[in-house]
Write a protein that holds these residues in place. Structure first.
Motif, PDB file in Angstrom:
ATOM      1  N   PHE A 105      33.360 -37.961 -23.183  1.00 16.13           N
ATOM      2  CA  PHE A 105      34.500 -38.525 -22.473  1.00 16.13           C
ATOM      3  C   PHE A 105      34.084 -39.763 -21.685  1.00 16.13           C
ATOM      4  CE2 PHE A 105      36.366 -38.545 -18.184  1.00 16.13           C
ATOM      5  CZ  PHE A 105      37.657 -38.927 -18.491  1.00 16.13           C
ATOM      6  N   LYS A 106      32.983 -39.650 -20.954  1.00 14.83           N
ATOM      7  CA  LYS A 106      32.547 -40.746 -20.093  1.00 14.83           C
ATOM      8  C   LYS A 106      32.148 -41.973 -20.903  1.00 14.83           C
ATOM      9  CE  LYS A 106      31.387 -40.267 -15.459  1.00 14.83           C
ATOM     10  NZ  LYS A 106      30.537 -39.625 -14.472  1.00 14.83           N
ATOM     11  N   ASP A 107      31.331 -41.760 -21.942  1.00 16.22           N
ATOM     12  CA  ASP A 107      30.866 -42.897 -22.738  1.00 16.22           C
ATOM     13  C   ASP A 107      32.025 -43.549 -23.487  1.00 16.22           C
ATOM     14  OD1 ASP A 107      28.458 -42.311 -21.781  1.00 16.22           O
ATOM     15  OD2 ASP A 107      27.507 -41.771 -23.675  1.00 16.22           O
ATOM     16  N   GLY A 108      32.968 -42.724 -23.938  1.00 12.68           N
ATOM     17  CA  GLY A 108      34.068 -43.259 -24.725  1.00 12.68           C
ATOM     18  C   GLY A 108      35.113 -43.954 -23.871  1.00 12.68           C
ATOM     19  N   PHE A 109      35.532 -43.313 -22.755  1.00 12.05           N
ATOM     20  CA  PHE A 109      36.664 -43.834 -22.010  1.00 12.05           C
ATOM     21  C   PHE A 109      36.269 -44.652 -20.798  1.00 12.05           C
ATOM     22  CE2 PHE A 109      38.659 -40.619 -24.523  1.00 12.05           C
ATOM     23  CZ  PHE A 109      39.847 -41.224 -24.864  1.00 12.05           C
ATOM     24  N   VAL A 110      35.107 -44.378 -20.246  1.00 16.69           N
ATOM     25  CA  VAL A 110      34.671 -45.167 -19.096  1.00 16.69           C
ATOM     26  C   VAL A 110      33.696 -46.240 -19.551  1.00 16.69           C
ATOM     27  CG1 VAL A 110      33.735 -45.056 -16.763  1.00 16.69           C
ATOM     28  CG2 VAL A 110      34.975 -43.106 -17.679  1.00 16.69           C
ATOM     29  N   GLY A 111      32.722 -45.846 -20.398  1.00 17.34           N
ATOM     30  CA  GLY A 111      31.713 -46.803 -20.851  1.00 17.34           C
ATOM     31  C   GLY A 111      32.154 -47.628 -22.043  1.00 17.34           C
ATOM     32  N   PHE A 138      21.573 -32.732 -23.394  1.00 12.42           N
ATOM     33  CA  PHE A 138      21.538 -31.670 -24.390  1.00 12.42           C
ATOM     34  C   PHE A 138      20.930 -30.391 -23.820  1.00 12.42           C
ATOM     35  CE2 PHE A 138      21.837 -30.319 -28.683  1.00 12.42           C
ATOM     36  CZ  PHE A 138      22.561 -31.297 -29.322  1.00 12.42           C
ATOM     37  N   TYR A 139      19.748 -30.525 -23.227  1.00  7.13           N
ATOM     38  CA  TYR A 139      19.090 -29.356 -22.640  1.00  7.13           C
ATOM     39  C   TYR A 139      19.944 -28.774 -21.523  1.00  7.13           C
ATOM     40  CZ  TYR A 139      14.940 -30.818 -25.175  1.00  7.13           C
ATOM     41  OH  TYR A 139      14.073 -31.164 -26.157  1.00  7.13           O
ATOM     42  N   ARG A 140      20.511 -29.681 -20.704  1.00  4.77           N
ATOM     43  CA  ARG A 140      21.304 -29.226 -19.567  1.00  4.77           C
ATOM     44  C   ARG A 140      22.502 -28.411 -20.048  1.00  4.77           C
ATOM     45  NH1 ARG A 140      22.872 -34.013 -17.249  1.00  4.77           N
ATOM     46  NH2 ARG A 140      20.764 -34.270 -16.465  1.00  4.77           N
ATOM     47  N   THR A 141      23.135 -28.882 -21.158  1.00  4.99           N
ATOM     48  CA  THR A 141      24.277 -28.146 -21.693  1.00  4.99           C
ATOM     49  C   THR A 141      23.845 -26.753 -22.152  1.00  4.99           C
ATOM     50  OG1 THR A 141      25.095 -30.259 -22.457  1.00  4.99           O
ATOM     51  CG2 THR A 141      26.212 -28.321 -23.282  1.00  4.99           C
ATOM     52  N   GLY A 142      22.686 -26.683 -22.804  1.00  6.89           N
ATOM     53  CA  GLY A 142      22.169 -25.396 -23.243  1.00  6.89           C
ATOM     54  C   GLY A 142      21.932 -24.467 -22.067  1.00  6.89           C
ATOM     55  N   TYR A 143      21.321 -25.010 -21.043  1.00  7.28           N
ATOM     56  CA  TYR A 143      21.039 -24.242 -19.835  1.00  7.28           C
ATOM     57  C   TYR A 143      22.338 -23.769 -19.195  1.00  7.28           C
ATOM     58  CZ  TYR A 143      19.742 -23.515 -14.945  1.00  7.28           C
ATOM     59  OH  TYR A 143      19.595 -22.998 -13.701  1.00  7.28           O
ATOM     60  N   PHE A 144      23.279 -24.691 -19.068  1.00  8.23           N
ATOM     61  CA  PHE A 144      24.576 -24.388 -18.470  1.00  8.23           C
ATOM     62  C   PHE A 144      25.291 -23.285 -19.255  1.00  8.23           C
ATOM     63  CE2 PHE A 144      29.195 -25.478 -18.642  1.00  8.23           C
ATOM     64  CZ  PHE A 144      29.515 -25.117 -17.363  1.00  8.23           C
ATOM     65  N   ALA A 145      25.344 -23.455 -20.593  1.00 10.50           N
ATOM     66  CA  ALA A 145      26.050 -22.473 -21.418  1.00 10.50           C
ATOM     67  C   ALA A 145      25.378 -21.106 -21.312  1.00 10.50           C
ATOM     68  CB  ALA A 145      26.096 -22.936 -22.874  1.00 10.50           C
ATOM     69  N   GLY A 146      24.053 -21.085 -21.352  1.00 13.15           N
ATOM     70  CA  GLY A 146      23.332 -19.820 -21.234  1.00 13.15           C
ATOM     71  C   GLY A 146      23.610 -19.155 -19.901  1.00 13.15           C
ATOM     72  N   ALA A 147      23.549 -19.949 -18.824  1.00 15.48           N
ATOM     73  CA  ALA A 147      23.756 -19.390 -17.488  1.00 15.48           C
ATOM     74  C   ALA A 147      25.173 -18.854 -17.339  1.00 15.48           C
ATOM     75  CB  ALA A 147      23.474 -20.452 -16.430  1.00 15.48           C
ATOM     76  N   VAL A 148      26.165 -19.615 -17.818  1.00 13.77           N
ATOM     77  CA  VAL A 148      27.553 -19.167 -17.703  1.00 13.77           C
ATOM     78  C   VAL A 148      27.752 -17.877 -18.506  1.00 13.77           C
ATOM     79  CG1 VAL A 148      29.941 -19.696 -18.323  1.00 13.77           C
ATOM     80  CG2 VAL A 148      28.522 -21.440 -17.264  1.00 13.77           C
ATOM     81  N   SER A 193      23.711 -34.708 -12.651  1.00 14.25           N
ATOM     82  CA  SER A 193      23.070 -33.400 -12.736  1.00 14.25           C
ATOM     83  C   SER A 193      24.003 -32.339 -13.317  1.00 14.25           C
ATOM     84  CB  SER A 193      22.594 -32.955 -11.358  1.00 14.25           C
ATOM     85  OG  SER A 193      23.686 -32.958 -10.475  1.00 14.25           O
ATOM     86  N   THR A 194      25.299 -32.608 -13.417  1.00 13.03           N
ATOM     87  CA  THR A 194      26.185 -31.633 -14.056  1.00 13.03           C
ATOM     88  C   THR A 194      26.924 -32.241 -15.246  1.00 13.03           C
ATOM     89  OG1 THR A 194      27.828 -32.161 -12.375  1.00 13.03           O
ATOM     90  CG2 THR A 194      26.564 -30.157 -12.048  1.00 13.03           C
ATOM     91  N   THR A 195      26.386 -33.333 -15.796  1.00  9.12           N
ATOM     92  CA  THR A 195      26.993 -33.937 -16.982  1.00  9.12           C
ATOM     93  C   THR A 195      26.581 -33.136 -18.207  1.00  9.12           C
ATOM     94  OG1 THR A 195      26.953 -36.117 -15.992  1.00  9.12           O
ATOM     95  CG2 THR A 195      27.142 -36.028 -18.367  1.00  9.12           C
ATOM     96  N   VAL A 196      27.557 -32.504 -18.865  1.00 10.10           N
ATOM     97  CA  VAL A 196      27.265 -31.782 -20.098  1.00 10.10           C
ATOM     98  C   VAL A 196      27.817 -32.589 -21.270  1.00 10.10           C
ATOM     99  CG1 VAL A 196      27.170 -29.511 -19.012  1.00 10.10           C
ATOM    100  CG2 VAL A 196      29.334 -30.379 -19.877  1.00 10.10           C
ATOM    101  N   LEU A 197      27.595 -32.093 -22.499  1.00  7.94           N
ATOM    102  CA  LEU A 197      27.892 -32.902 -23.689  1.00  7.94           C
ATOM    103  C   LEU A 197      29.332 -33.388 -23.747  1.00  7.94           C
ATOM    104  CD1 LEU A 197      25.871 -30.878 -26.317  1.00  7.94           C
ATOM    105  CD2 LEU A 197      25.445 -33.233 -25.639  1.00  7.94           C
TER     106      LEU A 197
END
Lengths: 293, 283
Positions: free
Chosen positions: A253-259, A71-81, A244-248
């Motif tokens: 996608f990963k939890d649903g289709f892989v996990g 969650f935090y990482r996505t926020g950081y990523f979105a802000g930076a982009v 380190s680059t997994t966003v929401l």
């Protein structure tokens, strides 16, 4: 909303809206309902039976430190982009606005990356930054920076931000330029007669006057970083190294289709949907303000 | 021009050129890579100037099925798939949005507002956030590995409906009154008056929607399992995975180049409409 003059009621309007409503029902509302329903169930992986668990899936998610860090990482990523893309396009638009001759050519030369698919943008950056062969990785090595985004999580994040921002620059540029060109020339001329130089004019007149556009673009860029960057991340880093680059969106996608964690993925979908709804509301409130303004 | 500042004007041009070079650099490097041999692309530092193997690489990419021991759809086939999908999505969206906007603006009927809000909600639910349940619905309907499954779930579009609604609202009421006096029914009015008036809007929207459809990635990735249904955009990821072992960058970059060309051409050639469509549809 409705024309003052309109046609008599009949079955025709129902037939006209039918295709759109049908698609909406089957592929939007039904799945959204499914997501809501599954988000309150836990399915047993062995027996396939599901159990109604109220909000346990959500509780589990918010107790999960990994999810919170996503969650935090996505926020950081979105802000930076958003900030990177808007900063560079604002500069470019500011200078393009000054140019009288040939500004259309510059515009043409700047807008076309908009048409490149996110996953292709990802592929281009994979190639340029390939640790062993990439031309930019090579250049960085020459100036003493050891580039390996396949091992270094911070570098991977930086790379994803650069690629995502690069693709969004044309869009922001177009909107900034349009906003700047709609400022009445007389205002700028008056300031210039009063002795304000180009930089002062930019900060005291142009920048405040385009603030509605800036705010609009901020929302759009955040939405873009949240939902349209899946391809970039999938091609560039596949969410790694070490998440380190997994966003929401990537995690759904990963939890649903892989996990194959149906309940957890559905709960994440529901959280994402509420995020989108919140962002849309912000956007629309702003659009109303712009109309008054 | 407000004042004469030759130095500033000059530096404006310099900054724009630097900006354009920075934006175009990744694509230039892609193009260069697509013109060299595989052997040359294994030697660091990589070339910065184009080589002489462009046509050879292009031919190989377009017609070869084998790629490093894996079979994939040759690019001419996946390009055809992409084209079919992009066109169906663009045209489908435009048609159903025109019809529903017409109904919502020109008719008073019970349930009108309900329909309006149902369409509005689709604006809020991008496919990425409800990906798993939507996939399940499509799988249950037996639409996997088909053009139907690839396009229909993506053709409901609130954006296009709103844009047409906005455009219809600016059409003068007198036109409808006149048409009715002349005895035109709703469908005739739609076909003979509304449609010709919306021509620019349709074209502008087409540019945006074609790009949107062509660039779909996550959805075709989930919906297709057969290689002959793959789109050209999604085939890149598979190639990148193979490249982890044996990088054949000239082929991968040639495929990327071919894959990005059609939407770029549409955007550049229809630039005026594209800018209009982008700015209007976000209003």
């Amino acid at each position: 909303m409705l024309k003052r003059v309109h046609f008599q009621p009949s079955v025709l309007p129902y037939l006209l809206v039918a295709p759109q409503i049908l698609v909406t029902l089957v592929f939007f509302l039904w799945p959204a309902g499914q997501a809501l329903y599954q988000s309150v169930l836990i399915e047993d992986a062995w027996t396939g039976n599901s159990e109604f668990v109220w909000f346990e899936n959500f509780q589990l998610l918010f107790e999960d430190t990994e999810y919170l860090s996503v969650f935090y990482r996505t926020g950081y990523f979105a802000g930076a982009v958003a900030l990177t893309a808007m900063f560079f396009s604002l500069i470019l638009a500011g200078f393009a606005d000054r140019i009288v001759k040939g500004s259309t050519i510059y515009r043409t030369l700047l807008i076309w990356p908009y048409a490149i698919a996110p996953v292709l943008a990802g592929a281009l950056f994979v190639f340029m930054f390939d640790p062993t062969l990439g031309i930019l990785a090579y250049g960085l090595k020459l100036i003493g920076i050891d580039w390996n985004h396949k091992l270094d999580g911070d570098q991977a994040m930086l790379l994803v931000v650069i690629a995502a921002a690069w693709k969004q620059i044309p869009y922001n540029f177009l909107f900034f330029l349009a906003a700047m060109q709609s400022i009445p020339k007389s205002v700028i001329e008056a300031a210039s007669i009063d002795g304000a130089g180009p930089i002062k004019r930019f900060w005291t007149i142009i920048f405040p006057l385009i603030s509605p556009t800036t705010f609009f673009l901020l929302v759009i860029n955040v939405v873009y970083a949240f939902f349209d960057t899946f391809g970039i991340i999938h091609a560039l880093t596949d969410g790694g190294p070490a998440n380190s680059t997994t966003v929401l969106v990537f995690k759904v996608f990963k939890d649903g289709f892989v996990g194959l964690d149906l309940g957890g993925s559905a709960a994440q979908s529901v959280i994402l949907m509420s995020l989108v709804i919140a962002l849309t509301v912000v956007q629309f409130r702003f659009v109303e303000r712009k109309v008054e303004y | 021009m407000i004042e004469r500042r030759p130095l500033l004007s000059f530096s404006s041009h310099v900054i724009m050129v630097i900006g354009i070079i920075a934006v175009a650099l990744p694509v230039w490097i892609t193009f260069v890579a697509a013109t060299h041999t595989t052997e040359r692309m294994l030697v660091s530092p990589l070339p910065l100037l184009p080589g002489t193997h462009f046509w050879e690489n292009l031919k190989m990419v377009l017609f070869t099925q084998e790629f490093l021991g894996t079979t994939r759809a040759p690019v001419w086939l996946s390009m055809t798939n992409s084209l079919i999908i992009a066109l169906s999505i663009a045209i489908g969206k435009i048609v159903i949005s025109l019809l529903s906007a017409f109904a919502i603006v020109y008719f008073r009927f019970p349930g009108r507002m309900l329909f309006f809000w149902m369409i509005f909600i689709t604006l809020m639910l991008p496919v990425e956030v409800r990906i798993l349940p939507t996939f399940e619905v499509v799988a249950n309907l037996g639409m996997l590995d088909s053009y139907w499954g690839l396009t229909i779930p993506l053709i409901a579009s609130a954006t296009a409906t709103f844009m047409f609604r906005q455009a219809f609202l600016t059409v003068p009421d007198e036109l409808l009154e006149a048409a009715r006096l002349d005895g035109a029914g709703p469908l005739k009015f739609f076909w003979d008056i509304l449609l010709p008036l919306s021509r620019t809007n349709i074209a502008a929207l087409f540019v945006i929607l074609f790009t949107f459809g062509w660039n779909q990635y996550l959805w075709p990735l989930l919906i297709t399992t057969k290689t002959e249904m793959h789109t050209v955009v999604m085939s890149i990821k598979q190639m990148l995975e193979v490249a982890e072992a044996v990088p054949q960058w000239n082929i991968i970059m040639m495929t990327s180049l071919v894959a990005m060309l059609p939407p770029i051409l549409v955007v550049v050639l229809m630039q005026r409409l594209f800018v209009k469509g982008l700015v209007e549809s976000e209003k």
